[in-house]
Design a protein around this motif. Structure first.
Motif, short mmCIF file in Angstrom:
data_model
loop_
_atom_site.label_atom_id
_atom_site.label_comp_id
_atom_site.label_asym_id
_atom_site.label_seq_id
_atom_site.Cartn_x
_atom_site.Cartn_y
_atom_site.Cartn_z
N GLY A 134 0.81 -1.21 0.00
CA GLY A 134 0.00 0.00 0.00
C GLY A 134 0.84 1.24 0.00
N SER A 135 0.17 2.38 -0.23
CA SER A 135 0.84 3.67 -0.21
C SER A 135 0.00 4.65 0.62
CB SER A 135 1.03 4.18 -1.64
OG SER A 135 -0.22 4.40 -2.26
N LYS A 136 0.37 5.93 0.57
CA LYS A 136 -0.41 6.91 1.33
C LYS A 136 -1.84 7.04 0.81
CE LYS A 136 3.66 9.67 2.55
NZ LYS A 136 4.30 11.02 2.45
N THR A 137 -2.04 6.64 -0.45
CA THR A 137 -3.37 6.83 -1.05
C THR A 137 -4.06 5.52 -1.35
OG1 THR A 137 -2.36 6.91 -3.23
CG2 THR A 137 -2.67 9.01 -2.06
N SER A 138 -3.43 4.37 -1.04
CA SER A 138 -4.07 3.09 -1.39
C SER A 138 -3.69 2.05 -0.35
CB SER A 138 -3.63 2.63 -2.78
OG SER A 138 -2.24 2.41 -2.80
#
Length: 1716
Positions: free
Chosen positions: A1639-1643
């Protein structure tokens, strides 16, 4: 040097068939009993009948002794059967002390066989001579009588004596001498001899009878007067004579029958009969008790000592025999020990101790020259003794030897005899002996070594011999290794560290220059010892043999030793010393088998790569090489670069052991490949070593510098050497220095170039380099400062040269100057051959640099182009770049001419005139100069040749009164001639004033000599100069000599004691006079020498007259004059005769001249010139015979009368010899020709040789003296005082002539009276030079027998005169060696095919003739072979030998294809002769079927390694053979092809884990023919240990996550780039696998792939990309992942496959050896 009678190596001779059965032991016993126990009473009716047979004799190549035996079947009478036996116990030389025996008469009668040793009683008492130069020839009659007497004394039965006399009467004289090794089987004479000896033995003899024979022996051996003695050194009473020749030979000969077996075992020496009494001592059987006895006469000079059959019990006193070579102490009372006194006998070569009571040889010292040792028939229990370095034969039969413990080191022993010892019960005793002695042993127990025993000995471990000598019980080879190890451990167990047991101790098979390891393993409590306190010290030793003394090898103190070349065939021994803490224990050892020669093929033992694997560093590969016998050379090293996704690629230029890491190596693994190569060019197998991946260095820069000129307006650039991976956007800054503060201010950034401006003038600039790599990492900055920027210099342009380019003209240079002034600028002028300018190259300066711009062309510039160098300058002296201008054409020249011509000097005789001139018109060449003489100024004049070409003229006398002129013709160097110009002299030439330049008197200041004047005149033509001579006394009073006015003067008596001088006034032809010159004085004048004015002879010039002389003298008072008489020979040579005033003429003066030399001598001793006179030729006197006498005359001896002659040179007188019966006297003698009727003329020369007719008569000589010119004198007659005596009988020209094959005739010329019954004999000469009489050969012809082969024949002729006077024996020259027919080979055949790889065998075909069959079976020794290979030279075929191919078989090689092979066979017989070579040839060799042998796969067994296939190809030249790599599951026959892997090398991967790698090699010949495929396989591929360790850890966890990368767009790009990958998490556990996108900051994290391990789940690899793997869950779900390294890829794949093991056919855990 003596040799033993029974040599080693001779087995029992072949026996003829015997009609009735008998055992050898029984026969032997019966023989001894019959010989010793028979009673002296034998019935008259008893008969002895013998059937003789001959046995073959065999020759031993070492000792050369002859063996023969004769077998017969005697019939024993009834009285012998019933007789009782009384055993007599006595020592003897053949059987020792007899054991308890029973009568065997009954057994003999029952078996009806008795084979006694025919000469047994005689053998005990007779000597055994080895050889004789010429054996004794015994007269027949005396021999027959002696034998009869001896028989009557020793055998009281008369019938036997008659039988003996009858059967041997004709054969007694047919005697044989002992022959050497070259003698062949004896003739039939030995049969009768053997029969005779057996008849003596078969009769009854008691002890007194034996002594009777012994006493009579000395009476039987008296040789005839003219036969040489066999043994002159034997004393009366010694047992060294022989009964007769035949019985002696029979007794001496080593019989092959069982009855004589004891003698064969004991081995006794022969007596050296050639040695003199001073070096030989023979006291056999003299009952000697001590060597120190007074009558023994031991001395240090003795070399041969025979003390057999005595009563010696100690060796005390033997130490004096320091030169003894042969020492026979057999059959004494020695018991041992006590052999220490032998230590002084350093020269001893043969020692005989047989038949004693010796129990031990421990005290026998080391004898450095001992070659033969006999200790048979003793009581030895072992052979323990000191080492004997040169012992070749050891005879120890008939002892009590039960063990080989303590067996000595005998390095050259060849023959070992242990018959009739208890140890013979030990199995494979012969193999044990081979192990103890070594390869020098050739015979055991009188026979060649058995092949089976030799092969058996090779199966025993190396330490067997050492164990045997320490008491180990010999066993089978199958158990020997374990048994010997247990034996050694048992000996060591008390000396090992407590609690430790020795598990193994051995040494690898050593090979030359190859690593040899020793292995010593200890166990503690049943496990391998790992105690760090237990350490081992090692020391290696080397020895020639297993039992020899081992020498420590310096510096060989490790576990490994590399045998050297000098260690080949030697034994290695290593001692291991355990150390536990501070306690040091006794060493244990292990020995190796002999060091074998190296294969010559080097191999790499270890390969290492050292150095930090960072870009820019230097790494070094190091190889430990075993050269294996080859000469160490320089191996071939190379480096390969292997990218993480590719195959290894060779790095160009990296061919050394060192490698510089570059940017290309980053993220790659380097492979160091090393191939060892010897100096001979033999290559070993290459080995590989992988490095880890190379890392990039941190960014840095070095060698930063500024390039370009620091001048206003120029562009400068900053550069540097970057290091640290790929360079990124590095930063560049330029800074200018502030003049006031010294600080640097930024003036430019972002570029490495900078253009200098006016503001930079007079300042320095700084350049700063900040390195940054491709990833953006910044390194340490580096700066550099430029020099001070200079202002731009002045310039010039449009430079030109103006003006006419001719010699001596003025030219000018012009130009446009900027940045300076024209007035300040400077110009320098040059000349140049060509019109092309290249800076100042090839320029020659004509002037210095000047401000002036004009220039006058000098002569030196003619033909050159003019160059002007224009240098612009400012008024303050600053200069700019110079500019050059060159003329468009070369400088021209003027025509040659003279601008002036003159003559200087004085016009007078002997003066010098000089001409000078001025030349213009280019370079002057060779101008022409001429001088002329003129009668008038207007005439043309005459040339002066000697002055041509010169500028000066020396005035000579010829020029007086004439004019002189000089003419010059100018010539340029290019040959152009100008106009000539002449200068005339101003006046005529005047002569010089007359004068004398020198004046002197020439001549000797001696009375009677003529003096002359020598002067040098100058000043015109000389006229009549005036001379005056003066005489000056000792008081300086001078007076003129009257009448002396010429140029010469003769000294007179009046001048004696005065000085003489002369004056001269020079006068010219025109009467002009010069000054008077007075010469130097000469003197004082001395008187003249004494002189003889006349000389003549006085007397007659006839032989015998006295001659004197008459001489006249003048020259002062006469003194003692000298007289010398000389004889002048025809050739002019003078011989001084006398110094008296007279000479008596002799015969030697006749026909020659006499010269007298008379030397006058004054009273004061002054000698005058000698004067000589030569006479006429001296005449001879009348001839006279003064005396005549005849000496005593002997037949065939030249009689030369003694006579005296006078009367000139004697000529050829008349001589007449008369033979008269009576001696004549008086007138009858004077008138011998007519007064005596019985006077017979027998010769007409000065000397006379009486013949046979003259014997007994008187000789008279009539002599008529005659001079050389034929004049005769009165005759003289003389008669001999005694009659002519006969000559001694002699024979000459004795020779042998071959009548036919095998038949020879002897011839000779007799002289010495009338020949009577001369004696003939034949002799046989061996190769050693021994001459042996041939018995019975007493006629002039001889038939060759087998005994004559390999010998020479000699014919002996003994002349006998009719009055029985015997002359000397004369022997002929030896014939050529008598040899049988040469073995022949009818043809040579080959078996096998001429195909590569096949074996050809040569087979010789023997002729079927009986002669050749016999020659091959009896005399063939060796057959030698040599193979040849053909080579084409033009149209002919030649063969070259193959040096190493010398056997009957030959394996056809690859190199032989297309060539023919030839085999040459040469047969050698036992006599060393060679037959003519026989050849056979093959057709051209064909190539074999292609095949590959010894195919194997090299490489270590891990999945990360590189594997290579290697094999040996045969079958012609290899073409494109095929290779295919496959996998094979362990236990399964199926093979899985690895696609694309068809090369010789293969790099394993994770897919190969658990499989065997299989390589199938299909050999293909160059012409396409295929052979049978061959495969090779590896062991199952294991996981690399580091990977295995990590996989086990992760499998133990059960759940693992891996960081990976995934290509986000695989379809758009064929090759993924660094920016196309995204991060993924690979999660695996024991149930399932999934790929998660983080994951990332948006997902949020998302799962892209999930699945279990159920089929068709699998993991795939990519062979061209070691970072990539593919996970296939099913046909629709798969993902390609990337990892950072191959190591991580392998761990990932193995973990997934390990967790998915329940779905695998083969458990991966079992492959990984993981316990579940």
């Amino acid at each position: 040097m003596e040799e033993p009678l029974g040599p080693p190596g001779e087995g029992p001779v072949e026996m003829p068939q015997i009609a009735e059965k008998q055992t050898p032991a029984a026969s032997s016993e019966s023989t001894k009993r019959v010989a010793k126990s028979a009673k002296p009473s034998v019935p008259a009716s008893s008969k002895v009948s013998a059937a003789t047979g001959s046995a073959r004799k065999r020759l031993d190549s070492k000792t050369g002794q002859e063996y023969s035996s004769n077998v017969m079947k005697p019939t024993v009478s009834a009285s012998l059967k019933s007789s009782s036996t009384v055993p007599v116990a006595r020592r003897n030389s053949t059987g020792g002390l007899p054991e308890k025996r029973q009568s065997n008469a009954g057994s003999v009668a029952a078996k009806k066989t008795a084979s006694p040793s025919g000469s047994e009683p005689v053998r005990r008492s007779l000597p055994e001579p080895r050889r004789s130069s010429l054996p004794s020839v015994v007269a027949k009659a005396s021999t027959r009588t002696s034998v009869s007497d001896a028989t009557r004394k020793s055998i009281p039965v008369s019938p036997v004596g008659r039988n003996l006399r009858t059967s041997t009467g004709s054969d007694i004289t047919k005697q044989e001498s002992v022959r050497k090794s070259s003698v062949k089987p004896a003739s039939s004479v030995s049969s009768s001899s053997s029969s005779f000896s057996r008849r003596i033995t078969s009769t009854s003899l008691d002890s007194s009878g034996s002594s009777g024979i012994r006493k009579t022996v000395s009476k039987l051996s008296s040789p005839s007067a003219r036969s040489p003695s066999i043994s002159s050194g034997l004393r009366a009473g010694s047992l060294s004579s022989s009964l007769d020749r035949s019985s002696t030979l029979s007794g001496r000969r080593k019989a092959g029958t069982p009855e004589s077996r004891d003698s064969r075992f004991i081995v006794l020496p022969q007596v050296e009969i050639k040695a003199g009494d001073d070096v030989r001592l023979d006291l056999r059987g003299h009952r000697v008790r001590s060597l120190t006895a007074s009558g023994l006469n031991l001395s240090a000079n003795l070399e041969f000592v025979y003390l057999r059959d005595n009563l010696l019990s100690t060796l005390e006193g033997v130490e004096i025999l320091t030169r003894v070579k042969v020492l026979d102490l057999s059959f004494n009372d020695f018991k041992g020990p006590g052999f220490e006194p032998l230590e002084n006998c350093k020269a001893l070569q043969q020692l005989y101790l047989a038949g004693n009571q010796i129990t031990s040889l421990a005290s026998l010292p080391q004898l450095p020259n001992l070659e033969f040792l006999s200790v048979a028939q003793n009581k030895l229990k072992s052979l323990s003794m000191a080492s004997q370095p040169r012992l070749q034969v050891l005879a120890a039969s008939k002892n009590k030897i039960t063990t080989l413990k303590g067996f000595p080191h005998l390095p050259v022993l060849e023959h070992l005899r242990l018959e009739e010892n208890p140890i013979l019960k030990m199995s494979h005793l012969e193999a044990a002996s081979i192990l103890l002695v070594g390869p020098t042993l050739k015979k055991f127990n009188d026979r060649d070594l058995s092949r089976e025993e030799i092969a058996l000995a090779k199966r025993y471990p190396a330490q067997t011999a050492l164990c045997i000598t320490h008491g180990w019980e010999f066993c089978r080879p199958d158990h020997a290794a374990e048994s010997t190890f247990r034996f050694l451990v048992e000996q060591w167990k008390d000396h090992l560290p407590s609690g430790y047991l020795l598990k193994e101790a051995y040494v690898d098979q050593p090979s030359e220059e190859d690593a040899c390891h020793c292995h010593f393993t200890f166990v503690q409590d049943g496990e391998l010892c790992s105690d760090p306190q237990l350490v081992f010290n090692y020391q290696w030793f080397v020895g020639e043999r297993m039992l020899s003394n081992f020498a420590a090898i310096p510096d060989a103190t490790g576990v490994v030793y590399w045998p050297k070349r000098e260690d080949i065939n030697k034994i290695l021994k290593v001692e291991c010393t355990p150390l536990l803490g501070e306690t040091k224990y006794p060493p244990i050892f292990a020995v190796s088998s002999p060091v074998s020669p190296g294969s010559g093929i080097p191999k790499v033992v270890n390969l290492e790569v050292c150095g930090e694997l960072v870009e820019g560093n230097i790494i070094r590969g190091h190889a430990d090489v075993a050269w294996c016998g080859g000469t160490p050379g320089k191996g071939v090293a190379s480096w390969l670069r292997k990218k993480w996704n590719g195959s290894p690629v060779v790095i160009a230029g990296a061919e050394d052991e060192e490698c510089q890491l570059t940017i290309d190596d980053i993220d790659s693994s380097l492979v160091f490949m090393y191939t060892p190569v010897t100096e001979e060019g033999v290559k070993g197998e290459p080995q590989y070593k992988y490095t880890d991946y190379i890392k990039a260095a941190p960014p840095s820069v070095s060698n930063v510098r500024i390039i370009g000129d620091a001048v206003e307006g120029c562009i400068i650039k900053g550069v540097g050497d970057y290091l640290g991976g790929r360079e990124g956007p590095s930063k560049f800054d330029w800074l200018r220095q502030n003049k006031d503060t010294g600080d640097f201010l930024l003036v430019s950034s972002g570029t490495s170039e900078y253009t200098l401006t006016k503001e930079d003038v007079g300042r320095v600039l700084a350049f700063i380099y900040i390195p940054i790599n491709f990833e953006g990492q910044e390194g340490e900055s580096v700066s550099v400062v430029s020099p001070v920027v200079k202002q731009a210099p002045p310039k010039v342009s449009n430079v030109k040269i103006i003006g006419e380019l001719r010699e001596n003209n003025k030219i000018t240079v012009i130009g446009v100057v900027t940045g300076g002034t024209e007035g300040s600028s400077r110009v320098q002028w040059f000349k140049k051959r060509s019109s092309i300018l290249d800076g100042e190259k090839d320029l020659e300066a004509l002037s210095a640099s000047k401000i002036a711009k004009a220039f006058r062309i000098p002569l030196g510039a003619v033909g050159y182009h003019i160059v002007a160098k224009y240098t612009p300058m400012t008024p303050d002296g600053e200069s700019g770049e110079p500019l050059y201008a060159i003329s468009d054409r070369a400088v021209e020249t003027l025509p040659p001419s003279l601008n002036f011509l003159s003559i200087t000097g004085e016009y007078t005789e002997d003066r010098i005139l000089t001409a000078s001139y001025g030349y213009i018109g280019g370079h002057e060449g060779k101008s022409i100069y001429n001088w002329y003489l003129h009668e008038l100024e207007t005439d043309s004049g005459s040339l002066i040749p000697e002055a041509s070409g010169l500028l000066q003229y020396h005035i000579t006398k010829d020029a007086i009164g004439r004019f002189i002129s000089f003419q010059c013709t100018p010539i340029r160097d290019d040959g152009i001639v100008g106009e000539p110009r002449t200068c005339m002299g101003q006046e005529r030439v005047r002569p010089g004033s007359p004068r004398l330049l020198s004046l002197q008197i020439v001549g000797n200041a001696i009375e009677g000599t003529t003096l002359s004047v020598e002067k040098k005149y100058w000043g015109g033509e000389e006229g009549d100069s005036v001379f005056r001579w003066f005489r000056t006394s000792s008081d300086s009073m001078q007076s003129e000599i009257r009448g002396a006015s010429g140029a010469s003067y003769m000294l007179s008596v009046d001048d004696i004691g005065f000085f003489i001088s002369v004056s001269c006034e020079p006068v010219r032809t025109d009467w002009a006079r010069g000054p008077i010159v007075l010469s130097e004085q000469m003197g004082p004048i001395i008187p003249g020498p004494p002189t003889c004015h006349s000389l003549e002879f006085l007397g007659s010039m006839i032989e015998g007259q006295r001659v004197s002389f008459i001489a006249s003298y003048s020259g002062g008072e006469r003194g003692n004059c000298l007289y010398e008489w000389f004889r002048v020979k025809i050739n002019g040579v003078k011989e001084k005769l006398s110094t008296f005033d007279f000479l008596d003429l002799t015969l030697e003066d006749v026909g020659r001249c006499i010269e007298l030399v008379y030397t006058p001598v004054r009273q004061d001793g002054t000698k005058g010139s000698p004067r000589s006179i030569l006479s006429d030729i001296i005449a001879p006197a009348d001839p006279i015979g003064v005396d005549l006498e005849i000496p005593d005359c002997v037949e065939d001896e030249e009689a030369i009368p003694e006579k005296t002659y006078f009367g000139g040179q004697e000529g050829v007188g008349q001589y007449v010899w008369y033979r008269t019966k009576n001696k004549l006297h008086g007138s009858a003698l004077i008138d011998i020709s007519s007064a005596c009727e019985d006077a017979v003329i027998c010769g007409k020369t000065l000397s006379y040789t009486p013949s046979l007719e003259d014997v007994g008569a008187y000789l008279a000589l009539y002599w008529l003296p005659t001079r050389a010119d034929g004049k005769c004198g009165k005759p003289l007659v003389a008669v001999s005082n005694s009659p002519v005596a006969p000559a001694l009988p002699v024979v000459s020209n004795v020779c042998v002539r071959e009548l036919s094959s095998g038949t020879y005739s002897g011839e000779g010329e007799y002289f010495g009276g009338y020949e009577g019954s001369s004696l003939f004999s034949w002799y046989r000469e061996t190769n050693e030079g021994t001459i042996i009489l041939i018995n019975g050969a007493n006629s002039s012809t001889y038939e060759v027998t087998d005994s004559d082969y390999n010998c020479h024949l000699l014919f002996g002729y003994t002349p006998v005169r009719s009055d029985s006077v015997v002359g000397e024996l004369r022997l002929s020259e030896p014939t050529d060696i008598i040899l049988p027919e040469l073995p022949k080979v009818e043809m040579l055949a080959l078996t096998g095919k001429a195909v590569e790889g096949d074996v050809l065998t040569a087979v010789e075909v023997i002729p079927k003739s009986e002669t050749q069959q016999r020659v091959w079976s009896k005399y063939k020794k060796d057959v030698k072979y040599q193979w040849f290979c053909s080579s084409e030279y033009g149209d002919r075929k030649s063969y070259e030998p193959l040096p190493t191919q010398c056997s009957c078989s030959y394996k056809v090689r690859f190199e032989d294809i297309g060539r023919c092979l030839r085999c040459e066979c040469i047969v050698t017989d036992v006599f060393g002769r060679l037959t003519e070579p026989v050849y056979t040839e093959t057709a051209p060799v064909l190539p074999g079927i292609p095949k590959i042998d010894k195919l194997e796969i090299e490489g270590r067994g891990f999945h990360t390694n590189l594997y290579a296939v290697r094999g040996i190809y045969s079958g012609g030249k290899e073409g494109k053979s095929r290779i295919q790599w496959l996998r094979s599951m362990v236990g399964s026959p199926d093979l899985i092809t690895i696609p694309g892997e068809v090369g010789r090398m293969y790099e394993a991967n994770v897919d190969d884990v658990g499989y065997r790698l299989v390589a199938i090699y299909t050999p293909v010949r160059e012409d396409g023919v295929e052979g049978q495929p061959v495969s090779a396989s590896t062991d199952p591929i294991a996981v690399e240990p580091d990977v295995l360790k990590e996989v086990k850890q992760k499998l133990d966890l059960g759940s693992v996550k891996f960081e990976t990368l995934c290509d986000k767009d695989r379809t758009s790009k064929k090759v993924p780039s660094a920016g196309s990958f995204e991060r993924r998490l690979l999660e695996v556990n024991r149930k399932r696998v999934k790929v998660v996108k983080p994951g990332s900051k948006t997902s949020f994290p998302t799962t892209e792939i999930r699945g279990t391990y159920a089929p068709p789940f699998h993991v795939e690899l990519f062979r061209n990309d070691q970072h990539r793997l593919r996970i296939v869950v099913d046909s629709e779900n798969e993902v390609d992942l990337m990892v950072q390294s191959r190591h991580l890829r392998d761990v990932t794949v193995l973990v997934i496959r390990g967790l998915a093991q329940r779905f695998n056919s083969t458990s991966l855990n079992s492959l990984l050896k993981i316990e579940t």
